[in-house]
Structure formats: C-alpha cells, structure tokens
Design an enzyme around this catalytic site. Structure first.
Site, PDB file in Angstrom:
ATOM      1  N   GLU A 240      10.515 -93.426  17.079  1.00  0.00           N
ATOM      2  CA  GLU A 240      11.311 -92.558  16.056  1.00  0.00           C
ATOM      3  C   GLU A 240      10.840 -93.354  15.007  1.00  0.00           C
ATOM      4  O   GLU A 240      11.349 -93.589  13.397  1.00  0.00           O
ATOM      5  CB  GLU A 240      12.588 -92.904  15.764  1.00  0.00           C
ATOM      6  CG  GLU A 240      13.955 -92.699  17.411  1.00  0.00           C
ATOM      7  CD  GLU A 240      14.986 -93.535  17.555  1.00  0.00           C
ATOM      8  OE1 GLU A 240      14.665 -94.478  16.975  1.00  0.00           O
ATOM      9  OE2 GLU A 240      15.395 -93.222  18.280  1.00  0.00           O
TER      10      GLU A 240
ATOM     11  N   GLU B 286      14.930 -90.291  27.618  1.00  0.00           N
ATOM     12  CA  GLU B 286      16.648 -90.657  27.586  1.00  0.00           C
ATOM     13  C   GLU B 286      17.358 -89.419  27.569  1.00  0.00           C
ATOM     14  O   GLU B 286      18.580 -89.254  26.880  1.00  0.00           O
ATOM     15  CB  GLU B 286      16.805 -90.983  25.616  1.00  0.00           C
ATOM     16  CG  GLU B 286      15.470 -92.218  25.852  1.00  0.00           C
ATOM     17  CD  GLU B 286      16.693 -93.007  24.601  1.00  0.00           C
ATOM     18  OE1 GLU B 286      16.920 -93.102  23.950  1.00  0.00           O
ATOM     19  OE2 GLU B 286      14.603 -93.649  23.906  1.00  0.00           O
TER      20      GLU B 286
END
Length: 688
Positions: free
Chosen positions: A343, A459
């Site tokens: 991220e 995820e």
C-alpha cells in the site's frame, strides 16, 4: 457461472491491574446467544471492573447515579490522559480458553468520540497481546456496542476485556455489560473442498489470526478448504519489532541493528508446520502498523527522525533477522510468497504524506525519511537477498483497479522486474457488489497480467449492504464473476486468498463479506464459485460417441450430492481411484435419456459409466445398494426412532451391534458420529 464442474482429488505497557468478580448468572439465557456467563449492571458496586493505567497514573473508576442507561448505577471512568487508558474487566476463571463469546454493553462519552472494546492477554511465552474487537461512536448519549465477537485464545492467561477511547481527555461511561456464550459449531464436511475444486488452476487460501485457532471448527474449515495461509496481523511490523531490545542495542552504540520476535506468530506457525500448509508472508514494509519509534533516533517515541542511511541499515537488519529467525525456528514451514511492500501508492498514483501512522493512519514513516517512494527498491533488494530460496516476492495494494494507481503500480513493478527484484503483484481485492464493476476489475487484472509478472488475489472479500436473500444472491453472482475471471486468467494467477473464515470474525463483518456464515455453513457465494467454473474444455452439449462409450469405468458410489440445479455429483470408488462425476439431464441413464426418476442411485450402488471431462455421458446402475440411509434400526423406515437410537449409541448407551453402521454413516466417511446424527435430523425436518 454458466458451467458446472467438480474436480476430484496499542504498545506493550506494564499496567496496574486489580482483579474482581463479575456478577454471573449461569441460569440466565437468551435463545439466540446462549448462556449469560458474566454481567455487570453497577447497581451494587464495580462488578469486577478496575482502572486500566500505568502505576502512578490517576485513572479512576466509580459508580455514578446521575444518568444510568438501566437501573440506577453505571460505571464512570475519569482521569484519562492516554487513548489506551480506561476501564477493564478480568475474565480469568469466567471465560474459557479457546471459546467464542459475544459482548453487549451500553457506553457513553460527553461529546463525540469513538469507544473501542479491546482484549489483552498473555501467551504461554509471556508475551502480551492486544486486540481491538469492536467500536462505536457516542455523541454525548448512550449508544449500544452490540454483538461484539470475542475469541479467547488457547494457552493464555491474564485475559482482560477493556474499554478505551480515541479522545485521550474524555470520560467513559459503561452500563449493562453482558457476556454471552455462543454455540459450538461443526463445519459441513459433505461439501466440496475449495482447494480441491481450484487445484487445476491455483492455490486457494485464507487469512486467519492466532485467536482463530481457539475454535476447532475454524481449524477444521481451514484444513478442508485452504492450502495457503496468510497471517492476519502476526507478522506485521508492530508485532515483530521489539522496541525495548532495539533501544538496548542503540544505547550500546548500534543504531541500525533491529531486534525481532515471532512470538505473536508461533501458534500459527505451529499450526502450519503440523499440517504442512504453505504460508504467504504478510508484510515486511508498510506505512501502517509500523510503530513511529522505528524511524526515530534511539528507537524512542519522541526522538528525531533518522537519516536515510540509518533507515536503510534498519530496513536490511529487520528483513535479514526476521527471515533468518523464521528459517532457523521453522525450517519446515514453506513461505512460498512474501508481500515485501504494501500500500505505498494513493489512488491518484502519488505517494503518501510523510509522518507516523499514529499521527494519521494514511501517513508513512518511510516517506518521511526518504521524501518519496524510493525506499521500495531497497526493500525488494533486501528481500531478494534474504528470503528463502524459491519464495516469490510481491508488491501488494488495495483499490488496485483505480486507473492512476494501476498505472503507478505497473510503472514501479516494471522497473523492479528489469532489476530481477520482483516476482508478482498482489491484488488485495477488498470489493463491494456495487463497486468496482467486473469490467473495471478485469481491466486492471489484464493490465497486470500483461507485465508478465505473477498475480495473486491476496485479500478477497465482497461486501453487501443488502443482507436479504436477494442481496446474498447478488453477492454470489459477483463472487462468481470474480472467480470466473481468476480462472480465465489462471495462467497468470498462482493463488487466490479469502480474507477471513466466517462473516462474524471478518473486519467487514457488518456487510457479510466472506463465504461462510457465523455457524460455518456455506453461503450462496460459496456455492456460486464451486458449482460452476467456466472451463473451455467442457461444453454444455454432451455428445456420446463410440469412443466415449468404450471408455467405461465401474465402481461403488461412496457419496452423493445434489447441486442447486438438480444435477447429481457422484463420488465413485473405481480401480483408477476416486472419481467425482456429474450426472445431468444430458446423461443417458440405464439407456433412457433425460429421465432421472427411473434410476435408483444410492451410496453403495455399483455403477458403470462413461465420461467426457467430468460429465457422465452414460450411466448404468448394475447393482442397487442395500443401504437405506437413516434406517439406523433396520426396520425399513426412517423416523424419530432412528434418531433416538443413534443418539443413544453416540452417548455410549448402546453398542455398535445395535445399529446398522452403513445405514447410519450418512456422509459416507466410514465413521458414525454427531455429523451423521445432525444430517439425519435435518433430513427428517425437511431441511435436506
């Protein structure tokens, strides 16, 4: 999906803690939740609550009577100066290790603030852990914190439930605190295994935390469906970096050596080692859940920011020491992938603002030190140097389908690819039925695949605000479309990972994002990704040729399932091994096409069949079974008498000679147990 195919085969701080006894009423029950195991109404005292604080602090808890939610009294916590300070309840001797509970309470603050219910416990190695459970916002009025799921870890002590608050100066009021037990569930063993269904395409995995291992049902679910595990939190920097030991190293003159620990991850590592489950390492370099002190001189919370040179030394030491520790203590655990950087890009393709994540959850300490995202290349360089042989290295991100972020990721990944430092891109895929569209998601997937790098969906979860039957069907279709894409691009995808196990323990639980309900039963979205994989090798038109008919198999039916379309799925024990075969309306049954009513197929039947792909083109029952499932007492009827006899057998009140074992083995697993009893009950109730 159009085709149906089944394939075989907060920081660790020393605290002043005062124990107490809660008001417990073992007889008080609620139909939905079970027994009330602890409650506190604060009518006659603190009911086991105490102040959560450091020695020398002035946090107090007392009973107030001016504005209770229920009755006359409530608990008031005052004198807080830190977010973690509050009111705590010691559960030792009340809540049992390894079990799930539900907490309900009413809380209030004088002005707008977020109140969080959290748990603290000490593991068998003496390490203290902290877990946030649920949060609510009070705007000066009582608000209910309800249905908060608590999983008590195994082999732990000093278990506290506590209330903390984001506003360090606000008082916290608590009333009508109740802890309920929950039912003990078992998983559905008679449904298809996700890891087996998708084995021709990619690994199929899930994310779990150490507390999840307290539930046998969760362990069973993982073992049945997942062949890849991601640790939810236990290998993130805040759980690996050890501040006190780092500070000791700095005081001795070494500002770059980093002390690490894997104590938080031990139970998960042990589980994966014992069950030979490969692990996705998550995560090495991340702005979030990386404590600010890691970037400061002397590893001090209030130190000055270190230089790029010092930070590079720390980065390398951290990655090296963690990899070596894992390899030394868990040499048999296969880390087949690591998320090296997580991220780093914003949705507009820019890098994050520099600062600690304690200041702002979107700030990055790495950017604060380096000024930009140039740290990424170094992270992959060190990971390549120290990761286990054969372990693939990934950049991982969410909102990866946003066009500017997609472009930024591809530009970065291409540069790293040219240096030989990266193996793949992780698409987190935290999705919602309303966004992104399937075409938007595919556009990003296609762009990532065109880099030639491996792709992992790391995820995956899909939220829905509509929890009605229709809403869940919409969710199922969305899941189906995403997994259709995964199969279509399976030449570029090596793993798909679901972020969690059951809806109730998901980080997005309010919107029911995963494949299984709280009671471990499969949701429509599970069936939608199992009952129909787009496969170019299988067509809807089944043509029976002479070569098909010559390719015959004979065996005994060991299990029968029926999918939502009415087609039968037979597991047949043949000389070539177990085969899983679909029998559809196109199958020629005992010489009669399109008529399934004239054939008595049961567990134990001997059948002869020909197949194309996984579809039966012809099937003959050459010997009907003498097994009558559910006829436990062999009286040629299936009724409540069979339920009673089977229950008495399972309680040890009847011998094995008193039951017909084959008739009692409802799921054909060569065991007669409570699963068979549950299935028999469900049949008699008309549920299956």
């Amino acid at each position: 999906m159009n085709m149906k195919k089944f394939i075989a085969g907060v920081s660790a701080i020393a605290m002043v803690m005062t124990s107490g006894s809660a008001l417990v009423s073992a007889d008080d029950t609620t139909e939905e939740l079970g027994e009330v195991v602890a409650s506190a109404t604060f009518e006659d005292g603190l009911d086991g609550f105490s102040s959560r604080m450091n020695e020398g602090d002035s946090v107090t808890v007392s009973v107030a009577n001016d504005d209770a939610h229920g009755g006359n009294g409530y608990l008031l916590c005052e004198g807080r100066t830190k977010s973690w300070q509050g009111a705590q309840f010691l559960t030792d001797g009340i809540l049992e290790s390894g079990k799930k509970y539900v907490v309900d309470a009413w809380v209030k603050t004088p002005w707008y603030a977020t109140i969080t219910l959290s748990m603290q416990y000490t593991d068998s190695a003496g390490e203290v852990h902290y877990t946030n459970i649920a949060s609510v916002v009070s705007e000066g009025a009582w608000v209910e914190l309800s249905d908060a799921k608590v999983q008590i870890p195994t082999d732990c002590t000093d278990i506290y439930l506590y209330f903390e608050c984001s506003d360090t100066g606000v008082n916290i009021a608590i009333d009508d605190f109740t802890v309920y037990s929950t039912p003990e569930y078992t998983i559905q063993q008679d449904i298809a295994s996700l890891k087996d269904v998708y084995s021709p395409y990619f690994k199929f995995g899930g994310a779990i935390t150490s507390s999840d291992l307290g539930s046998q049902a969760t362990k069973d679910l993982v073992l049945k469906h997942y062949n890849s595990i991601t640790f939810g939190n236990e290998l993130k920097p805040e759980n690996v970096l050890v501040q006190s030991e780092c500070q000791a190293l700095a005081q001795s003159g070494d500002e770059t050596e980093v002390a690490v620990s894997i104590s938080s991850a031990r139970s998960l590592l042990d589980f994966c080692q014992e069950n030979d489950i490969p692990v996705r390492g998550h995560v090495l370099v991340w702005h979030s859940q990386t404590p600010g002190w890691f970037f400061k001189e002397g590893y001090s919370d209030d130190g000055d920011w270190v230089s790029e040179e010092v930070m590079l030394g720390r980065m390398e030491s951290y990655i090296k020491n963690l990899m070596e520790l894992l390899a030394t203590e868990y040499p048999d655990v296969e880390f087949y992938a690591w998320d090296v950087v997580n991220e780093a890009w914003l949705d507009d393709g820019s890098y994050r603002t520099g600062g600690t994540y304690e200041e702002n959850s979107n700030y990055s300490g790495w950017v604060k030190v380096f000024g930009d995202n140039s740290f990424i290349d170094y992270a992959f360089e060190y990971a390549r140097k120290y990761a286990p042989e054969g372990c693939k290295l990934y950049y991982n991100d969410f909102n990866e389908y946003m066009p500017d972020k997609t472009s930024a990721i591809i530009e970065m990944a291409t540069r790293l690819q040219e240096k030989g430092l990266i193996d793949g891109i992780g698409m987190q895929s935290h999705l919602d039925v309303s966004f992104p569209s399937i075409s938007t998601y595919e556009k990003a997937l296609k762009a990532f695949a065109e880099t030639g790098l491996d792709i992992q969906i790391t995820e995956l979860d899909v939220t829905t605000s509509d929890t009605s039957e229709q809403g869940l069907e919409t969710q199922a279709q969305y899941y189906s479309d995403i997994m259709d894409l995964a199969v279509e691009y399976s030449d570029s995808i090596s793993a798909v990972v679901i972020w969690g196990t059951t809806d109730d323990v998901s980080w997005r639980s309010a919107k029911l994002p995963v494949l299984f309900n709280e009671d471990y039963t499969a949701k429509p979205c599970y069936y939608s990704i199992v009952d129909g994989l787009d496969d170019p090798d299988v067509t809807t038109s089944v043509t029976t040729s002479q070569s098909d008919l010559d390719n015959k198999f004979t065996g005994t039916v060991t299990a029968i399932e029926e999918d939502e379309y009415g087609d039968l799925i037979l597991t047949v024990d043949t000389s070539s091994g177990d085969m899983e075969v679909m029998v559809s309306a196109n199958t020629i049954l005992n010489g009669v096409a399109d008529n399934m009513d004239n054939v008595n197929i049961q567990v134990g039947s001997t059948v002869e069949f020909s197949i194309t792909g996984n579809f039966a083109t012809s099937l003959d029952v050459i010997q009907e079974s003498d097994i009558v499932l559910g006829d436990v007492n062999s009286d040629s009827k299936v009724n409540s008498a069979d339920v009673l006899l089977l229950k008495r057998y399972l309680l040890g009140l009847e011998s094995e000679d008193s039951i017909n074992f084959d008739n009692s083995d409802y799921n054909a697993d060569s065991n007669v147990n409570t699963v068979d009893l549950l299935m028999l009950k469900r049949v008699l109730l008309g549920l299956i």
